[in-house]
Design a protein around this motif. Sequence first.
Motif, PDB file in Angstrom:
ATOM      1  N   UNK A 117      52.591  75.854  48.793  1.00 36.23           N
ATOM      2  CA  UNK A 117      51.292  75.177  48.699  1.00 36.23           C
ATOM      3  C   UNK A 117      51.324  73.831  49.416  1.00 36.23           C
ATOM      4  N   UNK A 230      50.490  75.646  39.502  1.00 40.76           N
ATOM      5  CA  UNK A 230      49.022  75.748  39.562  1.00 40.76           C
ATOM      6  C   UNK A 230      48.424  74.341  39.560  1.00 40.76           C
ATOM      7  N   UNK A 233      49.121  72.551  42.829  1.00 42.10           N
ATOM      8  CA  UNK A 233      48.404  73.115  43.976  1.00 42.10           C
ATOM      9  C   UNK A 233      46.926  72.759  43.938  1.00 42.10           C
ATOM     10  N   UNK A 234      46.341  72.736  42.743  1.00 41.02           N
ATOM     11  CA  UNK A 234      44.925  72.352  42.635  1.00 41.02           C
ATOM     12  C   UNK A 234      44.754  70.901  43.084  1.00 41.02           C
ATOM     13  N   UNK A 237      45.202  70.752  46.898  1.00 40.80           N
ATOM     14  CA  UNK A 237      44.018  71.298  47.575  1.00 40.80           C
ATOM     15  C   UNK A 237      42.912  70.255  47.620  1.00 40.80           C
TER      16      UNK A 237
ATOM     17  N   UNK B 218      40.271  80.077  51.498  1.00 42.10           N
ATOM     18  CA  UNK B 218      40.613  78.729  51.058  1.00 42.10           C
ATOM     19  C   UNK B 218      41.045  77.904  52.261  1.00 42.10           C
ATOM     20  N   UNK B 229      48.362  83.744  42.639  1.00 39.39           N
ATOM     21  CA  UNK B 229      48.000  83.030  41.402  1.00 39.39           C
ATOM     22  C   UNK B 229      47.504  81.620  41.730  1.00 39.39           C
ATOM     23  N   UNK B 230      47.989  81.056  42.832  1.00 41.24           N
ATOM     24  CA  UNK B 230      47.505  79.757  43.285  1.00 41.24           C
ATOM     25  C   UNK B 230      46.071  79.901  43.818  1.00 41.24           C
ATOM     26  N   UNK B 233      43.633  80.621  40.998  1.00 45.20           N
ATOM     27  CA  UNK B 233      43.437  79.490  40.081  1.00 45.20           C
ATOM     28  C   UNK B 233      42.587  78.405  40.731  1.00 45.20           C
ATOM     29  N   UNK B 234      42.774  78.166  42.027  1.00 40.06           N
ATOM     30  CA  UNK B 234      41.958  77.165  42.725  1.00 40.06           C
ATOM     31  C   UNK B 234      40.482  77.598  42.706  1.00 40.06           C
ATOM     32  N   UNK B 237      39.169  77.210  39.108  1.00 40.20           N
ATOM     33  CA  UNK B 237      38.948  75.787  38.797  1.00 40.20           C
ATOM     34  C   UNK B 237      37.621  75.326  39.384  1.00 40.20           C
TER      35      UNK B 237
END
Lengths: 247, 247
Positions: A117, A230, A233-234, A237, B218, B229-230, B233-234, B237
Amino acid sequence: MEIIQSTANKTIKNLVKLHQKKYRDIENKYLIEGEHLIQEAKEAGVLKAVYSLSSYDVGVKNVLCSQEVLNKLSQQNSNAKLIGVCKKDETPTFPCDHILILNDIQDPGNLGTLLRSAYSFGFQKVILSENCVDLYNSKVIQSSQGALFHLQIQKRNIEQWIQEAKEENYTVYATALHDHSKYLNEICFQKKTALILGNEGCGLPLSLIEQCHECIKIEMAAFESLNVSIAGSICMYKAFIQQDQTE
Amino acid sequence: MEIIQSTANKTIKNLVKLHQKKYRDIENKYLIEGEHLIQEAKEAGVLKAVYSLSSYDVGVKNVLCSQEVLNKLSQQNSNAKLIGVCKKDETPTFPCDHILILNDIQDPGNLGTLLRSAYSFGFQKVILSENCVDLYNSKVIQSSQGALFHLQIQKRNIEQWIQEAKEENYTVYATALHDHSKYLNEICFQKKTALILGNEGCGLPLSLIEQCHECIKIEMAAFESLNVSIAGSICMYKAFIQQDQTE
Protein backbone atom coordinates in the motif's frame (compact mmCIF):
# COMPACT_ATOMS: atom_id res chain seq x y z
CA MET A 1 23.63 -28.91 -17.47
CA GLU A 2 23.77 -30.27 -13.95
CA ILE A 3 20.47 -31.02 -12.22
CA ILE A 4 20.41 -31.08 -8.41
CA GLN A 5 18.34 -34.11 -7.42
CA SER A 6 19.11 -34.41 -3.74
CA THR A 7 17.90 -32.29 -0.85
CA ALA A 8 21.14 -33.35 0.88
CA ASN A 9 23.16 -31.31 -1.65
CA LYS A 10 25.37 -28.87 0.25
CA THR A 11 24.31 -25.77 -1.71
CA ILE A 12 20.64 -26.62 -1.16
CA LYS A 13 21.19 -27.23 2.56
CA ASN A 14 22.83 -23.82 2.83
CA LEU A 15 19.99 -22.13 0.94
CA VAL A 16 17.37 -23.80 3.17
CA LYS A 17 19.07 -22.14 6.13
CA LEU A 18 17.92 -18.81 4.67
CA HIS A 19 14.42 -19.68 5.91
CA GLN A 20 15.78 -18.49 9.26
CA LYS A 21 16.43 -14.81 9.99
CA LYS A 22 19.73 -15.66 11.71
CA TYR A 23 21.22 -17.03 8.49
CA ARG A 24 19.70 -14.30 6.30
CA ASP A 25 21.54 -11.81 8.50
CA ILE A 26 24.83 -13.73 8.38
CA GLU A 27 24.73 -14.40 4.63
CA ASN A 28 23.12 -11.10 3.66
CA LYS A 29 20.88 -13.06 1.31
CA TYR A 30 17.24 -14.13 1.15
CA LEU A 31 14.95 -16.31 -0.97
CA ILE A 32 12.00 -15.24 -3.09
CA GLU A 33 9.48 -17.33 -4.97
CA GLY A 34 7.46 -17.13 -8.18
CA GLU A 35 7.81 -15.39 -11.52
CA HIS A 36 6.40 -11.98 -10.51
CA LEU A 37 8.83 -11.48 -7.62
CA ILE A 38 11.76 -12.80 -9.63
CA GLN A 39 11.09 -10.28 -12.40
CA GLU A 40 10.78 -7.46 -9.85
CA ALA A 41 14.01 -8.50 -8.11
CA LYS A 42 15.80 -8.70 -11.45
CA GLU A 43 14.72 -5.16 -12.34
CA ALA A 44 15.81 -3.94 -8.91
CA GLY A 45 19.25 -5.52 -9.51
CA VAL A 46 19.18 -7.73 -6.40
CA LEU A 47 18.59 -11.13 -8.04
CA LYS A 48 21.68 -13.37 -7.93
CA ALA A 49 20.46 -16.83 -8.98
CA VAL A 50 17.35 -18.75 -9.98
CA TYR A 51 16.64 -22.39 -9.05
CA SER A 52 14.06 -23.93 -11.37
CA LEU A 53 12.58 -27.14 -12.71
CA SER A 54 13.30 -26.25 -16.33
CA SER A 55 15.64 -23.73 -17.89
CA TYR A 56 14.75 -20.13 -16.93
CA ASP A 57 16.84 -17.37 -18.44
CA VAL A 58 16.65 -14.03 -16.70
CA GLY A 59 20.30 -13.04 -17.06
CA VAL A 60 21.53 -14.55 -13.77
CA LYS A 61 22.89 -17.96 -12.80
CA ASN A 62 20.24 -20.65 -13.40
CA VAL A 63 20.40 -23.96 -11.54
CA LEU A 64 18.07 -26.83 -12.44
CA CYS A 65 16.62 -28.91 -9.60
CA SER A 66 14.15 -31.72 -9.04
CA GLN A 67 10.65 -30.94 -7.74
CA GLU A 68 11.68 -32.38 -4.37
CA VAL A 69 14.58 -29.93 -4.10
CA LEU A 70 12.40 -26.95 -5.09
CA ASN A 71 9.81 -27.92 -2.50
CA LYS A 72 12.56 -28.01 0.09
CA LEU A 73 13.60 -24.46 -0.85
CA SER A 74 9.99 -23.22 -0.87
CA GLN A 75 8.15 -22.00 2.20
CA GLN A 76 4.82 -21.72 0.45
CA ASN A 77 3.43 -24.74 -1.27
CA SER A 78 4.18 -28.23 -2.44
CA ASN A 79 4.54 -27.37 -6.08
CA ALA A 80 7.23 -24.70 -6.24
CA LYS A 81 8.43 -23.76 -9.74
CA LEU A 82 10.92 -20.93 -9.31
CA ILE A 83 13.08 -19.91 -6.37
CA GLY A 84 15.29 -16.84 -6.53
CA VAL A 85 18.28 -15.96 -4.36
CA CYS A 86 18.64 -12.23 -3.69
CA LYS A 87 21.25 -10.18 -1.92
CA LYS A 88 20.19 -7.66 0.68
CA ASP A 89 20.98 -4.34 -0.86
CA GLU A 90 21.88 -0.91 0.41
CA THR A 91 18.52 0.82 0.20
CA PRO A 92 18.61 3.78 -2.21
CA THR A 93 18.06 7.22 -0.73
CA PHE A 94 16.14 9.98 -2.43
CA PRO A 95 14.04 12.81 -1.06
CA CYS A 96 10.37 12.03 -0.51
CA ASP A 97 7.47 13.85 1.03
CA HIS A 98 5.41 10.99 2.45
CA ILE A 99 6.98 8.55 4.91
CA LEU A 100 5.48 5.54 6.71
CA ILE A 101 6.82 4.57 10.15
CA LEU A 102 6.03 1.12 11.54
CA ASN A 103 6.53 0.50 15.24
CA ASP A 104 6.78 -3.17 16.23
CA ILE A 105 4.55 -4.63 13.49
CA GLN A 106 4.59 -8.38 14.21
CA ASP A 107 2.51 -10.05 11.55
CA PRO A 108 4.38 -10.72 8.27
CA GLY A 109 1.18 -10.37 6.22
CA ASN A 110 0.50 -6.96 7.75
CA LEU A 111 4.03 -5.71 7.10
CA GLY A 112 3.99 -6.94 3.49
CA THR A 113 0.55 -5.50 2.81
CA LEU A 114 1.57 -2.14 4.31
CA LEU A 115 4.64 -2.03 2.04
CA ARG A 116 2.42 -2.78 -0.98
CA SER A 117 0.00 0.00 0.00
CA ALA A 118 2.84 2.42 0.82
CA TYR A 119 4.31 2.02 -2.64
CA SER A 120 0.85 2.23 -4.23
CA PHE A 121 0.03 5.49 -2.45
CA GLY A 122 3.35 7.29 -2.89
CA PHE A 123 4.84 6.67 0.56
CA GLN A 124 8.27 5.89 -0.88
CA LYS A 125 10.15 5.69 2.38
CA VAL A 126 9.39 3.27 5.23
CA ILE A 127 11.02 3.31 8.67
CA LEU A 128 10.89 0.09 10.69
CA SER A 129 11.49 -0.16 14.44
CA GLU A 130 14.03 -2.71 15.66
CA ASN A 131 11.23 -5.03 16.83
CA CYS A 132 9.32 -5.28 13.57
CA VAL A 133 9.08 -8.72 11.97
CA ASP A 134 12.01 -9.35 9.59
CA LEU A 135 11.62 -7.61 6.23
CA TYR A 136 13.04 -10.67 4.45
CA ASN A 137 10.58 -13.14 5.97
CA SER A 138 9.03 -15.03 3.02
CA LYS A 139 5.46 -14.00 3.90
CA VAL A 140 6.46 -10.33 4.10
CA ILE A 141 8.06 -10.49 0.66
CA GLN A 142 5.12 -12.41 -0.81
CA SER A 143 2.42 -10.08 0.48
CA SER A 144 4.45 -6.99 -0.46
CA GLN A 145 4.15 -8.20 -4.08
CA GLY A 146 7.65 -6.88 -4.59
CA ALA A 147 7.02 -3.37 -3.22
CA LEU A 148 10.08 -3.81 -0.99
CA PHE A 149 12.28 -3.66 -4.11
CA HIS A 150 11.04 -0.13 -4.88
CA LEU A 151 10.96 1.49 -1.46
CA GLN A 152 13.61 3.13 0.73
CA ILE A 153 13.41 1.01 3.87
CA GLN A 154 15.43 1.75 7.00
CA LYS A 155 15.59 0.19 10.46
CA ARG A 156 15.78 2.95 13.09
CA ASN A 157 15.04 3.94 16.65
CA ILE A 158 11.64 5.56 16.18
CA GLU A 159 11.90 8.20 18.95
CA GLN A 160 15.18 9.47 17.52
CA TRP A 161 13.82 9.34 14.01
CA ILE A 162 10.78 11.47 14.93
CA GLN A 163 13.08 14.14 16.34
CA GLU A 164 15.05 14.27 13.11
CA ALA A 165 11.90 14.30 10.98
CA LYS A 166 10.57 17.26 12.95
CA GLU A 167 13.82 19.13 12.35
CA GLU A 168 13.31 18.47 8.64
CA ASN A 169 9.82 19.98 8.89
CA TYR A 170 7.80 16.81 8.56
CA THR A 171 4.40 16.86 10.25
CA VAL A 172 4.19 13.64 12.24
CA TYR A 173 0.82 11.87 12.53
CA ALA A 174 0.07 8.96 14.87
CA THR A 175 -2.88 6.62 14.38
CA ALA A 176 -4.26 6.03 17.86
CA LEU A 177 -7.30 6.41 20.07
CA HIS A 178 -6.26 9.23 22.35
CA ASP A 179 -7.94 12.18 24.07
CA HIS A 180 -6.77 14.54 21.38
CA SER A 181 -7.37 12.26 18.37
CA LYS A 182 -9.07 13.88 15.40
CA TYR A 183 -11.21 12.02 12.90
CA LEU A 184 -9.39 11.18 9.68
CA ASN A 185 -11.89 13.15 7.62
CA GLU A 186 -10.91 16.32 9.52
CA ILE A 187 -7.20 15.83 8.89
CA CYS A 188 -5.49 17.99 6.30
CA PHE A 189 -2.22 16.16 5.62
CA GLN A 190 0.73 18.48 5.15
CA LYS A 191 3.04 18.33 2.13
CA LYS A 192 5.76 16.65 4.23
CA THR A 193 3.89 13.91 6.08
CA ALA A 194 5.15 11.12 8.35
CA LEU A 195 2.52 8.56 9.41
CA ILE A 196 3.19 6.26 12.37
CA LEU A 197 1.41 2.94 12.96
CA GLY A 198 1.74 0.78 16.06
CA ASN A 199 1.77 -2.89 17.04
CA GLU A 200 -1.25 -5.12 16.26
CA GLY A 201 -2.01 -5.94 19.88
CA CYS A 202 -1.09 -2.87 21.87
CA GLY A 203 -0.94 0.01 19.41
CA LEU A 204 1.52 2.87 19.92
CA PRO A 205 3.17 3.61 23.29
CA LEU A 206 2.12 6.90 24.86
CA SER A 207 5.73 8.13 24.74
CA LEU A 208 5.61 8.01 20.93
CA ILE A 209 2.07 9.40 20.63
CA GLU A 210 3.08 12.43 22.69
CA GLN A 211 5.91 13.23 20.28
CA CYS A 212 3.57 13.47 17.29
CA HIS A 213 1.93 16.64 15.98
CA GLU A 214 -1.48 15.07 15.43
CA CYS A 215 -3.32 11.93 16.40
CA ILE A 216 -5.72 10.29 13.93
CA LYS A 217 -8.72 8.06 14.62
CA ILE A 218 -10.74 6.49 11.83
CA GLU A 219 -14.51 6.92 11.78
CA MET A 220 -16.28 3.62 12.51
CA ALA A 221 -19.84 2.39 12.92
CA ALA A 222 -18.90 -0.42 15.32
CA PHE A 223 -15.88 -2.08 16.95
CA GLU A 224 -12.96 -0.14 18.35
CA SER A 225 -10.15 -0.95 16.03
CA LEU A 226 -9.31 -2.02 12.50
CA ASN A 227 -6.57 -4.31 11.29
CA VAL A 228 -3.40 -2.19 11.26
CA SER A 229 -2.77 -2.69 7.53
CA ILE A 230 -6.33 -1.52 6.82
CA ALA A 231 -6.08 1.53 9.10
CA GLY A 232 -2.68 2.49 7.68
CA SER A 233 -3.77 2.03 4.07
CA ILE A 234 -6.90 4.15 4.53
CA CYS A 235 -4.78 6.97 6.00
CA MET A 236 -2.18 6.68 3.21
CA TYR A 237 -4.90 6.70 0.55
CA LYS A 238 -6.38 9.84 2.07
CA ALA A 239 -2.98 11.59 2.19
CA PHE A 240 -2.29 10.56 -1.41
CA ILE A 241 -5.65 11.87 -2.65
CA GLN A 242 -5.21 15.19 -0.82
CA GLN A 243 -1.73 15.68 -2.26
CA ASP A 244 -2.98 14.74 -5.72
CA GLN A 245 -5.72 17.36 -5.50
CA THR A 246 -3.37 20.10 -4.27
CA GLU A 247 -0.83 19.64 -7.05
CA MET B 1 -14.23 -32.23 38.06
CA GLU B 2 -12.91 -34.48 35.32
CA ILE B 3 -9.76 -33.37 33.52
CA ILE B 4 -9.11 -34.73 30.03
CA GLN B 5 -5.42 -35.65 29.91
CA SER B 6 -5.24 -37.68 26.74
CA THR B 7 -5.36 -36.52 23.13
CA ALA B 8 -6.71 -40.00 22.40
CA ASN B 9 -9.93 -39.14 24.27
CA LYS B 10 -12.89 -39.75 21.97
CA THR B 11 -14.49 -36.32 22.51
CA ILE B 12 -11.17 -34.61 21.77
CA LYS B 13 -10.61 -36.70 18.65
CA ASN B 14 -14.05 -35.69 17.39
CA LEU B 15 -13.41 -32.01 18.12
CA VAL B 16 -10.06 -32.12 16.30
CA LYS B 17 -11.97 -33.26 13.21
CA LEU B 18 -13.59 -29.80 13.20
CA HIS B 19 -10.28 -28.46 11.86
CA GLN B 20 -11.57 -29.81 8.54
CA LYS B 21 -14.42 -28.12 6.63
CA LYS B 22 -16.00 -31.50 5.84
CA TYR B 23 -16.61 -32.24 9.51
CA ARG B 24 -17.67 -28.66 10.32
CA ASP B 25 -20.36 -29.09 7.66
CA ILE B 26 -21.46 -32.50 8.96
CA GLU B 27 -21.49 -31.53 12.64
CA ASN B 28 -22.70 -27.96 12.09
CA LYS B 29 -20.09 -26.88 14.64
CA TYR B 30 -16.75 -25.06 14.63
CA LEU B 31 -13.94 -24.18 17.05
CA ILE B 32 -12.83 -20.74 18.20
CA GLU B 33 -9.86 -19.71 20.31
CA GLY B 34 -9.01 -17.07 22.89
CA GLU B 35 -10.94 -14.97 25.39
CA HIS B 36 -12.05 -12.20 23.04
CA LEU B 37 -13.72 -14.53 20.54
CA ILE B 38 -15.26 -16.64 23.31
CA GLN B 39 -16.87 -13.56 24.83
CA GLU B 40 -18.17 -12.43 21.44
CA ALA B 41 -19.54 -15.91 20.68
CA LYS B 42 -21.21 -16.04 24.09
CA GLU B 43 -22.93 -12.71 23.48
CA ALA B 44 -24.04 -13.88 20.04
CA GLY B 45 -25.57 -16.99 21.67
CA VAL B 46 -23.58 -19.50 19.58
CA LEU B 47 -21.10 -20.72 22.23
CA LYS B 48 -21.82 -24.28 23.40
CA ALA B 49 -18.76 -25.34 25.43
CA VAL B 50 -15.37 -24.13 26.59
CA TYR B 51 -12.27 -26.33 26.94
CA SER B 52 -9.72 -24.77 29.26
CA LEU B 53 -6.69 -25.37 31.45
CA SER B 54 -8.35 -23.98 34.56
CA SER B 55 -11.99 -23.36 35.42
CA TYR B 56 -13.60 -20.76 33.11
CA ASP B 57 -17.19 -19.85 33.81
CA VAL B 58 -19.04 -18.19 30.99
CA GLY B 59 -22.41 -19.87 31.49
CA VAL B 60 -21.81 -22.84 29.19
CA LYS B 61 -20.37 -26.33 29.71
CA ASN B 62 -16.72 -26.07 30.85
CA VAL B 63 -14.33 -29.00 30.36
CA LEU B 64 -10.85 -28.97 31.88
CA CYS B 65 -7.97 -30.35 29.80
CA SER B 66 -4.22 -30.70 29.92
CA GLN B 67 -2.01 -28.32 27.94
CA GLU B 68 -1.29 -31.12 25.50
CA VAL B 69 -4.99 -31.59 24.79
CA LEU B 70 -5.56 -27.84 24.31
CA ASN B 71 -2.63 -27.67 21.91
CA LYS B 72 -4.17 -30.52 19.94
CA LEU B 73 -7.46 -28.57 19.69
CA SER B 74 -5.68 -25.34 18.73
CA GLN B 75 -4.71 -24.41 15.19
CA GLN B 76 -2.74 -21.37 16.21
CA ASN B 77 0.05 -21.78 18.68
CA SER B 78 1.68 -24.11 21.12
CA ASN B 79 0.30 -22.49 24.23
CA ALA B 80 -3.47 -22.51 23.81
CA LYS B 81 -5.49 -21.47 26.87
CA LEU B 82 -9.14 -21.44 25.82
CA ILE B 83 -10.96 -23.29 23.05
CA GLY B 84 -14.65 -22.75 22.41
CA VAL B 85 -17.09 -24.96 20.54
CA CYS B 86 -19.75 -23.02 18.62
CA LYS B 87 -22.76 -24.09 16.64
CA LYS B 88 -23.31 -22.70 13.17
CA ASP B 89 -26.33 -20.52 13.52
CA GLU B 90 -29.10 -19.38 11.24
CA THR B 91 -27.88 -15.93 10.35
CA PRO B 92 -30.28 -13.22 11.51
CA THR B 93 -31.98 -11.14 8.83
CA PHE B 94 -32.68 -7.45 9.15
CA PRO B 95 -32.86 -4.70 6.56
CA CYS B 96 -29.60 -2.93 5.80
CA ASP B 97 -28.49 -0.35 3.28
CA HIS B 98 -24.87 -1.32 2.71
CA ILE B 99 -24.00 -4.82 1.55
CA LEU B 100 -20.63 -6.41 0.74
CA ILE B 101 -20.45 -9.18 -1.88
CA LEU B 102 -17.35 -11.37 -2.04
CA ASN B 103 -16.76 -13.43 -5.17
CA ASP B 104 -14.32 -16.33 -4.72
CA ILE B 105 -12.12 -14.80 -2.01
CA GLN B 106 -9.54 -17.52 -1.33
CA ASP B 107 -7.27 -16.24 1.45
CA PRO B 108 -8.67 -16.78 4.99
CA GLY B 109 -6.88 -13.64 6.27
CA ASN B 110 -8.46 -11.54 3.54
CA LEU B 111 -11.95 -12.88 4.22
CA GLY B 112 -11.62 -12.34 7.98
CA THR B 113 -10.19 -8.85 7.58
CA LEU B 114 -12.96 -7.91 5.13
CA LEU B 115 -15.61 -9.07 7.64
CA ARG B 116 -13.94 -6.99 10.37
CA SER B 117 -13.90 -3.91 8.12
CA ALA B 118 -17.47 -4.54 6.90
CA TYR B 119 -18.77 -4.56 10.46
CA SER B 120 -16.63 -1.53 11.35
CA PHE B 121 -17.97 0.50 8.42
CA GLY B 122 -21.65 -0.42 8.67
CA PHE B 123 -21.82 -3.05 5.92
CA GLN B 124 -24.00 -5.34 8.02
CA LYS B 125 -24.75 -7.90 5.36
CA VAL B 126 -22.15 -9.98 3.50
CA ILE B 127 -22.87 -12.27 0.54
CA LEU B 128 -20.30 -15.00 -0.19
CA SER B 129 -20.02 -16.91 -3.48
CA GLU B 130 -19.98 -20.71 -3.31
CA ASN B 131 -16.21 -20.76 -3.97
CA CYS B 132 -15.14 -18.45 -1.15
CA VAL B 133 -12.89 -19.96 1.53
CA ASP B 134 -14.93 -21.48 4.39
CA LEU B 135 -16.32 -18.89 6.79
CA TYR B 136 -15.56 -21.19 9.74
CA ASN B 137 -11.87 -21.68 8.89
CA SER B 138 -9.91 -20.80 12.06
CA LYS B 139 -7.88 -18.05 10.33
CA VAL B 140 -11.05 -16.43 8.98
CA ILE B 141 -12.60 -16.36 12.45
CA GLN B 142 -9.40 -15.09 14.06
CA SER B 143 -8.81 -12.24 11.63
CA SER B 144 -12.50 -11.27 11.69
CA GLN B 145 -11.99 -10.54 15.42
CA GLY B 146 -15.51 -11.86 15.96
CA ALA B 147 -17.20 -9.67 13.32
CA LEU B 148 -18.80 -12.81 11.87
CA PHE B 149 -20.96 -13.06 15.02
CA HIS B 150 -22.53 -9.67 14.28
CA LEU B 151 -23.07 -9.80 10.53
CA GLN B 152 -25.76 -11.30 8.33
CA ILE B 153 -23.74 -13.66 6.16
CA GLN B 154 -25.24 -15.66 3.29
CA LYS B 155 -23.81 -18.00 0.69
CA ARG B 156 -25.41 -17.29 -2.70
CA ASN B 157 -25.03 -17.44 -6.44
CA ILE B 158 -23.71 -13.94 -7.09
CA GLU B 159 -25.27 -13.39 -10.54
CA GLN B 160 -28.71 -14.27 -9.21
CA TRP B 161 -28.16 -12.18 -6.12
CA ILE B 162 -27.25 -9.09 -8.17
CA GLN B 163 -30.52 -9.41 -10.11
CA GLU B 164 -32.51 -9.49 -6.88
CA ALA B 165 -30.54 -6.59 -5.40
CA LYS B 166 -31.28 -4.48 -8.46
CA GLU B 167 -35.00 -5.25 -8.10
CA GLU B 168 -34.74 -4.00 -4.53
CA ASN B 169 -33.17 -0.76 -5.81
CA TYR B 170 -29.61 -1.34 -4.67
CA THR B 171 -26.94 0.38 -6.73
CA VAL B 172 -24.33 -2.29 -7.43
CA TYR B 173 -20.65 -1.27 -7.56
CA ALA B 174 -17.82 -3.48 -8.80
CA THR B 175 -14.17 -2.83 -7.95
CA ALA B 176 -12.28 -3.53 -11.15
CA LEU B 177 -9.99 -2.03 -13.76
CA HIS B 178 -12.33 -1.73 -16.73
CA ASP B 179 -12.84 0.68 -19.62
CA HIS B 180 -15.67 2.40 -17.79
CA SER B 181 -14.14 2.40 -14.29
CA LYS B 182 -14.42 5.66 -12.38
CA TYR B 183 -11.96 6.78 -9.74
CA LEU B 184 -13.19 6.18 -6.19
CA ASN B 185 -13.00 9.87 -5.37
CA GLU B 186 -15.58 10.59 -8.10
CA ILE B 187 -18.04 8.01 -6.80
CA CYS B 188 -21.10 9.17 -4.93
CA PHE B 189 -22.34 6.04 -3.18
CA GLN B 190 -26.13 5.72 -3.15
CA LYS B 191 -28.13 5.14 0.02
CA LYS B 192 -28.67 1.47 -0.91
CA THR B 193 -25.20 0.31 -1.90
CA ALA B 194 -23.91 -3.16 -2.81
CA LEU B 195 -20.13 -3.42 -3.26
CA ILE B 196 -18.62 -6.44 -5.07
CA LEU B 197 -15.02 -7.59 -4.69
CA GLY B 198 -13.36 -10.34 -6.72
CA ASN B 199 -10.76 -13.06 -6.31
CA GLU B 200 -7.18 -12.21 -5.24
CA GLY B 201 -5.55 -13.52 -8.39
CA CYS B 202 -8.00 -12.87 -11.19
CA GLY B 203 -10.41 -10.22 -9.93
CA LEU B 204 -14.05 -10.21 -11.05
CA PRO B 205 -15.25 -12.04 -14.18
CA LEU B 206 -16.47 -9.76 -16.97
CA SER B 207 -19.93 -11.37 -16.76
CA LEU B 208 -20.33 -9.99 -13.21
CA ILE B 209 -18.72 -6.60 -13.97
CA GLU B 210 -21.19 -6.06 -16.79
CA GLN B 211 -24.14 -6.59 -14.46
CA CYS B 212 -23.03 -3.77 -12.13
CA HIS B 213 -24.17 -0.15 -12.30
CA GLU B 214 -20.72 1.32 -11.74
CA CYS B 215 -17.14 0.15 -11.77
CA ILE B 216 -14.64 1.62 -9.26
CA LYS B 217 -10.87 1.93 -9.55
CA ILE B 218 -8.75 3.28 -6.70
CA GLU B 219 -6.32 6.11 -7.36
CA MET B 220 -2.70 4.92 -7.10
CA ALA B 221 0.78 6.35 -7.56
CA ALA B 222 2.35 3.06 -8.63
CA PHE B 223 1.52 -0.66 -9.09
CA GLU B 224 -1.70 -1.86 -10.65
CA SER B 225 -3.56 -3.43 -7.80
CA LEU B 226 -3.97 -3.44 -4.05
CA ASN B 227 -4.59 -6.33 -1.69
CA VAL B 228 -8.33 -7.08 -1.97
CA SER B 229 -8.99 -6.47 1.73
CA ILE B 230 -7.28 -3.08 1.45
CA ALA B 231 -9.19 -2.09 -1.71
CA GLY B 232 -12.50 -3.25 -0.25
CA SER B 233 -11.95 -1.52 3.09
CA ILE B 234 -11.02 1.80 1.45
CA CYS B 235 -14.25 1.67 -0.61
CA MET B 236 -16.34 0.73 2.44
CA TYR B 237 -14.76 3.54 4.51
CA LYS B 238 -15.59 6.01 1.76
CA ALA B 239 -19.21 4.80 1.51
CA PHE B 240 -19.55 4.97 5.30
CA ILE B 241 -18.16 8.52 5.49
CA GLN B 242 -20.44 9.73 2.69
CA GLN B 243 -23.52 8.22 4.35
CA ASP B 244 -22.48 9.69 7.67
CA GLN B 245 -22.23 13.16 6.15
CA THR B 246 -25.60 12.89 4.38
CA GLU B 247 -27.56 11.84 7.46
